[in-house]
Write a protein that holds these residues in place. Structure first.
Motif, PDB file in Angstrom:
ATOM      1  N   ARG A 150      -5.369  36.022  17.985  1.00  0.00           N
ATOM      2  CA  ARG A 150      -5.625  35.478  16.645  1.00  0.00           C
ATOM      3  C   ARG A 150      -4.722  36.237  15.687  1.00  0.00           C
ATOM      4  O   ARG A 150      -4.839  37.447  15.523  1.00  0.00           O
ATOM      5  N   PHE A 151      -3.812  35.511  15.061  1.00  0.00           N
ATOM      6  CA  PHE A 151      -2.928  36.087  14.064  1.00  0.00           C
ATOM      7  C   PHE A 151      -3.507  35.824  12.682  1.00  0.00           C
ATOM      8  O   PHE A 151      -3.905  34.696  12.382  1.00  0.00           O
ATOM      9  N   VAL A 152      -3.547  36.862  11.850  1.00  0.00           N
ATOM     10  CA  VAL A 152      -3.930  36.716  10.452  1.00  0.00           C
ATOM     11  C   VAL A 152      -2.791  37.336   9.644  1.00  0.00           C
ATOM     12  O   VAL A 152      -2.667  38.555   9.564  1.00  0.00           O
ATOM     13  N   GLU A 153      -1.940  36.482   9.100  1.00  0.00           N
ATOM     14  CA  GLU A 153      -0.789  36.922   8.309  1.00  0.00           C
ATOM     15  C   GLU A 153      -1.244  37.065   6.859  1.00  0.00           C
ATOM     16  O   GLU A 153      -1.917  36.194   6.321  1.00  0.00           O
ATOM     17  N   PHE A 154      -0.878  38.180   6.240  1.00  0.00           N
ATOM     18  CA  PHE A 154      -1.339  38.408   4.874  1.00  0.00           C
ATOM     19  C   PHE A 154      -0.267  39.014   3.992  1.00  0.00           C
ATOM     20  O   PHE A 154       0.727  39.560   4.467  1.00  0.00           O
ATOM     21  N   ALA A 155      -0.497  38.897   2.709  1.00  0.00           N
ATOM     22  CA  ALA A 155       0.299  39.535   1.657  1.00  0.00           C
ATOM     23  C   ALA A 155      -0.720  39.911   0.587  1.00  0.00           C
ATOM     24  O   ALA A 155      -1.603  40.714   0.859  1.00  0.00           O
ATOM     25  N   SER A 156      -0.665  39.283  -0.596  1.00  0.00           N
ATOM     26  CA  SER A 156      -1.668  39.523  -1.635  1.00  0.00           C
ATOM     27  C   SER A 156      -3.001  38.893  -1.257  1.00  0.00           C
ATOM     28  O   SER A 156      -4.015  39.135  -1.897  1.00  0.00           O
ATOM     29  N   GLY A 157      -2.994  38.090  -0.229  1.00  0.00           N
ATOM     30  CA  GLY A 157      -4.162  37.433   0.349  1.00  0.00           C
ATOM     31  C   GLY A 157      -3.742  36.902   1.703  1.00  0.00           C
ATOM     32  O   GLY A 157      -2.608  37.120   2.146  1.00  0.00           O
ATOM     33  N   ILE A 158      -4.617  36.197   2.353  1.00  0.00           N
ATOM     34  CA  ILE A 158      -4.292  35.649   3.663  1.00  0.00           C
ATOM     35  C   ILE A 158      -3.322  34.491   3.489  1.00  0.00           C
ATOM     36  O   ILE A 158      -3.576  33.567   2.728  1.00  0.00           O
ATOM     37  N   LYS A 159      -2.177  34.576   4.173  1.00  0.00           N
ATOM     38  CA  LYS A 159      -1.146  33.536   4.099  1.00  0.00           C
ATOM     39  C   LYS A 159      -1.349  32.478   5.172  1.00  0.00           C
ATOM     40  O   LYS A 159      -1.115  31.304   4.949  1.00  0.00           O
ATOM     41  N   SER A 160      -1.736  32.901   6.354  1.00  0.00           N
ATOM     42  CA  SER A 160      -1.981  31.961   7.440  1.00  0.00           C
ATOM     43  C   SER A 160      -2.830  32.657   8.494  1.00  0.00           C
ATOM     44  O   SER A 160      -2.877  33.872   8.561  1.00  0.00           O
ATOM     45  N   GLU A 161      -3.498  31.863   9.269  1.00  0.00           N
ATOM     46  CA  GLU A 161      -4.184  32.392  10.447  1.00  0.00           C
ATOM     47  C   GLU A 161      -4.117  31.344  11.538  1.00  0.00           C
ATOM     48  O   GLU A 161      -4.115  30.150  11.270  1.00  0.00           O
ATOM     49  N   LYS A 162      -4.005  31.830  12.741  1.00  0.00           N
ATOM     50  CA  LYS A 162      -3.796  30.911  13.862  1.00  0.00           C
ATOM     51  C   LYS A 162      -4.350  31.549  15.127  1.00  0.00           C
ATOM     52  O   LYS A 162      -4.108  32.718  15.405  1.00  0.00           O
ATOM     53  N   ASP A 163      -5.117  30.755  15.875  1.00  0.00           N
ATOM     54  CA  ASP A 163      -5.578  31.164  17.201  1.00  0.00           C
ATOM     55  C   ASP A 163      -4.631  30.560  18.219  1.00  0.00           C
ATOM     56  O   ASP A 163      -4.366  29.355  18.187  1.00  0.00           O
ATOM     57  N   LEU A 164      -4.143  31.383  19.105  1.00  0.00           N
ATOM     58  CA  LEU A 164      -3.264  30.912  20.165  1.00  0.00           C
ATOM     59  C   LEU A 164      -3.853  31.347  21.499  1.00  0.00           C
ATOM     60  O   LEU A 164      -4.115  32.531  21.709  1.00  0.00           O
ATOM     61  N   GLN A 180     -11.225  43.024   6.629  1.00  0.00           N
ATOM     62  CA  GLN A 180     -12.615  42.570   6.644  1.00  0.00           C
ATOM     63  C   GLN A 180     -12.706  41.176   7.265  1.00  0.00           C
ATOM     64  O   GLN A 180     -13.536  40.917   8.141  1.00  0.00           O
ATOM     65  N   HIS A 181     -11.833  40.288   6.823  1.00  0.00           N
ATOM     66  CA  HIS A 181     -11.805  38.916   7.347  1.00  0.00           C
ATOM     67  C   HIS A 181     -11.512  38.915   8.851  1.00  0.00           C
ATOM     68  O   HIS A 181     -12.181  38.217   9.623  1.00  0.00           O
ATOM     69  N   ALA A 182     -10.536  39.680   9.267  1.00  0.00           N
ATOM     70  CA  ALA A 182     -10.166  39.733  10.686  1.00  0.00           C
ATOM     71  C   ALA A 182     -11.322  40.265  11.538  1.00  0.00           C
ATOM     72  O   ALA A 182     -11.587  39.749  12.637  1.00  0.00           O
ATOM     73  N   LEU A 183     -12.021  41.269  11.048  1.00  0.00           N
ATOM     74  CA  LEU A 183     -13.163  41.795  11.796  1.00  0.00           C
ATOM     75  C   LEU A 183     -14.304  40.787  11.872  1.00  0.00           C
ATOM     76  O   LEU A 183     -14.966  40.665  12.913  1.00  0.00           O
TER      77      LEU A 183
END
Length: 178
Positions: A40-54, A85-88
């Protein structure tokens, strides 16, 4: 974040892509992503930019992982602890006795958005569902060694130092550690 532009983003992509490589004989290396593994990728900057389960298929095809990694981009700030927090929370939803659940945190900078490390620690200690999921932090760029050490201690994880070093080796060390 924006500070990841150029060589830093290239190094991150190369490190992640090294986990998709197969040997000369076509077999997957021991430290590559394995069949039936979910990333599970959670790409972030000032907030979450994208997330994807592969999910790596039975055939070991990693083309989706490679494609996602190649599309990563640099921009914005560093909402490190809010994203963590979101990733956990996402990891807690899929945790089971028959799988290994962990979070690998990569950031090249210091947190620029709320919450900070103290707010994160309070949140973590109040959320039983996420406790016991280790966070493996990769120290890179200007990331705070003290904060990453505190984070690893709090979550039962570990810090992998790639400051001035080999980012690919750090990712492979984490894979071997799991």
């Amino acid at each position: 974040s924006g500070s990841m532009g150029g060589e830093r983003l290239d190094a991150l992509k190369a490190a992640l892509l090294s986990l998709t490589e197969t040997g000369a004989d076509g077999t997957a290396a021991l430290l590559t992503f394995q069949p039936r593994e979910t990333i599970r990728f959670v790409e972030f900057a000032s907030g979450i930019k994208s997330e994807k389960d592969l999910v790596v298929g039975e055939d070991g095809n990693l083309a989706d992982v490679s494609s996602y990694v190649n599309d990563l981009s640099a921009l914005g700030g560093t909402a490190l602890y809010g994203t963590l927090q979101h990733a956990l929370e996402l990891a807690a939803q899929t945790r089971a006795d028959d799988n290994v659940t962990s979070v690998v945190l990569f950031s090249d900078g210091e947190n620029t958005d709320a919450p900070g490390i103290d707010g994160f620690a309070q949140w973590y200690e109040a959320n039983e569902a996420v406790q016991g999921i280790p966070v493996y932090a990769i120290l890179f760029g200007e990331a705070s060694a003290d904060e990453m050490g505190r984070l690893a201690e709090l979550t039962g994880g570990r810090v992998f130092d790639a400051v001035g070093g080999d980012l690919t080796a750090a990712f492979k060390e984490i894979r071997g550690y799991l």
